[in-house]
Design a protein around this motif. Structure first.
Motif, short mmCIF file in Angstrom:
data_model
loop_
_atom_site.label_atom_id
_atom_site.label_comp_id
_atom_site.label_asym_id
_atom_site.label_seq_id
_atom_site.Cartn_x
_atom_site.Cartn_y
_atom_site.Cartn_z
N ILE A 111 -7.91 -9.87 1.06
CA ILE A 111 -8.01 -8.50 0.56
C ILE A 111 -7.84 -7.48 1.68
CG2 ILE A 111 -9.49 -6.83 -0.65
CD1 ILE A 111 -8.57 -9.14 -2.41
N THR A 112 -8.70 -7.58 2.70
CA THR A 112 -8.64 -6.58 3.77
C THR A 112 -7.43 -6.78 4.68
OG1 THR A 112 -10.14 -8.01 4.99
CG2 THR A 112 -11.12 -6.12 3.87
N GLY A 113 -6.89 -7.99 4.72
CA GLY A 113 -5.73 -8.24 5.56
C GLY A 113 -4.44 -8.13 4.78
N LEU A 114 -4.14 -9.21 4.04
CA LEU A 114 -2.87 -9.28 3.33
C LEU A 114 -2.71 -8.17 2.30
CD1 LEU A 114 -0.84 -12.24 2.69
CD2 LEU A 114 -1.45 -11.16 0.57
N GLY A 115 -3.76 -7.99 1.47
CA GLY A 115 -3.67 -7.01 0.39
C GLY A 115 -3.54 -5.59 0.90
N ALA A 116 -4.35 -5.25 1.90
CA ALA A 116 -4.36 -3.86 2.36
C ALA A 116 -3.12 -3.51 3.17
CB ALA A 116 -5.62 -3.62 3.20
N ASN A 117 -2.51 -4.52 3.80
CA ASN A 117 -1.38 -4.22 4.68
C ASN A 117 -0.02 -4.62 4.12
OD1 ASN A 117 -2.75 -3.21 7.18
ND2 ASN A 117 -3.82 -5.14 6.89
N PHE A 118 -0.03 -5.15 2.90
CA PHE A 118 1.19 -5.68 2.29
C PHE A 118 2.32 -4.64 2.33
CE2 PHE A 118 3.70 -7.67 -1.10
CZ PHE A 118 3.52 -9.00 -0.80
N PHE A 119 2.00 -3.41 1.89
CA PHE A 119 3.01 -2.36 1.84
C PHE A 119 2.87 -1.38 3.00
CE2 PHE A 119 3.35 -3.60 -2.67
CZ PHE A 119 4.70 -3.84 -2.68
N LYS A 120 2.38 -1.90 4.12
CA LYS A 120 2.13 -1.03 5.26
C LYS A 120 3.37 -0.24 5.65
CE LYS A 120 -0.60 -1.17 9.36
NZ LYS A 120 -0.94 -1.82 10.60
N LEU A 121 4.52 -0.94 5.71
CA LEU A 121 5.76 -0.26 6.11
C LEU A 121 6.59 0.16 4.91
CD1 LEU A 121 6.44 -2.87 8.86
CD2 LEU A 121 6.12 -0.45 9.33
N ALA A 122 6.61 -0.69 3.87
CA ALA A 122 7.46 -0.38 2.71
C ALA A 122 6.81 0.67 1.82
CB ALA A 122 7.72 -1.65 1.92
N GLY B 29 10.53 3.06 10.28
CA GLY B 29 9.85 3.47 9.05
C GLY B 29 10.31 4.83 8.56
N HIS B 30 10.45 5.78 9.52
CA HIS B 30 10.96 7.10 9.17
C HIS B 30 12.37 7.00 8.59
CE1 HIS B 30 7.93 8.52 12.15
NE2 HIS B 30 7.82 9.50 11.28
N VAL B 31 13.20 6.20 9.27
CA VAL B 31 14.62 6.15 8.89
C VAL B 31 14.79 5.55 7.50
CG1 VAL B 31 16.86 5.18 9.51
CG2 VAL B 31 15.39 6.08 11.27
N THR B 32 14.05 4.46 7.19
CA THR B 32 14.21 3.87 5.86
C THR B 32 13.72 4.84 4.78
OG1 THR B 32 12.19 2.64 6.33
CG2 THR B 32 14.23 1.42 6.36
N SER B 33 12.61 5.55 5.04
CA SER B 33 12.13 6.53 4.06
C SER B 33 13.16 7.65 3.88
CB SER B 33 10.81 7.15 4.51
OG SER B 33 9.87 6.15 4.77
#
Lengths: 145, 116
Positions: A111-122, B29-33
């Protein structure tokens, strides 16, 4: 040696990144990815007699699957650094960011690892994509679409 | 001909992204957004549709297509159901990409260990 001299010295020995070369690399690799994507679409259309839209959706899945698998196998990170924007701008960049954060944060808990960071960049892609599309559709509706 | 356009369109978007990465302080991250927003902007002006007609997979295979799908999904939703349709239709087209990356990333995270 004062600070300014030191800065000059640092600049002198800093490896120079060839910006022109980077752009050419990104263009060629990105182009090849686009070419392959179109190739898979045409292949699926001819082999399974799919419409272009259905073939496109399957192709999207295939590319996401390939990027996730290659990320997990470990060599996609190297490719990303070499190809630069050539693999970042295609869908592969999105899939890579999701699967690499899933892999990296797994050890910190489900939860705190995988779940919370799953969409960290996306997450920012989804957030700003939806926000901009929402505003633009509202504008379109107001000016009469 | 579609293949050549696919190469050119995808390549041009990537080259643009690289120019932004190299000459500004923006992160990937900025560039993809930015490119996602660019996709919905191009969809708004009716340009992205032309790019897809020309280059097929070259235009649908990049992150800007995500913005295009969000915009067209929401607009089609509006034509079907009005204001509610903007909310319910927004993610219909991009569902494949989002669910796909969630499922595949989860599977690989279960099976593989991170390499460092």
């Amino acid at each position: 040696m004062n600070k300014e001299e030191y800065q000059k010295l640092v600049k002198k020995y800093e490896p120079k990144e060839n910006k022109f070369e980077n752009v050419i690399y990104a263009f060629l690799i990105g182009g090849v990815v686009g070419f392959i994507t179109e190739g898979i679409i045409v292949l699926l259309m001819n082999f399974f007699e799919l419409s272009r839209i259905v073939a496109g959706a399957w192709t999207c899945l295939i590319i996401i699957f390939a990027a996730s698998l290659f990320t997990a196998l470990g060599f996609f990170d190297n490719w990303m650094t070499k190809a630069k924007a050539g693999l970042l701008i295609p869908t592969t960049g999105f899939a890579h960011s999701v699967s690499s954060s899933a892999l990296d944060y797994k050890k910190e808990g489900l939860i705190t690892g995988l779940g919370a960071n799953f969409f960290k960049l996306a997450g920012s892609v989804i957030l700003y994509g939806i926000l901009s599309a929402f505003i633009l559709v509202i504008v379109r509706v107001i000016i009469g679409g | 001909m579609t293949f050549i356009w696919a190469f050119l369109i995808a390549g041009t978007f990537c080259a643009l992204g690289q120019i932004i990465l190299d000459n500004t302080k923006l992160t990937p991250g900025h560039v993809t957004s930015l490119f996602t927003v660019l996709g919905s902007l191009l969809a708004f002006f009716g340009i992205y549709e032309k790019l897809i007609e020309l280059g097929g997979g070259g235009a649908t295979g990049i992150i800007s297509n995500f913005g295009y799908m969000l915009y067209t999904g929401a607009l089609e939703g509006f034509h079907e159901m009005g204001i509610l349709g903007i909310f319910s239709g927004m993610l219909t087209k991009s569902s494949t990409a989002i669910v796909g990356s969630i499922i595949f990333a989860s599977i690989v995270a279960l099976i593989f260990k991170p390499k460092d």
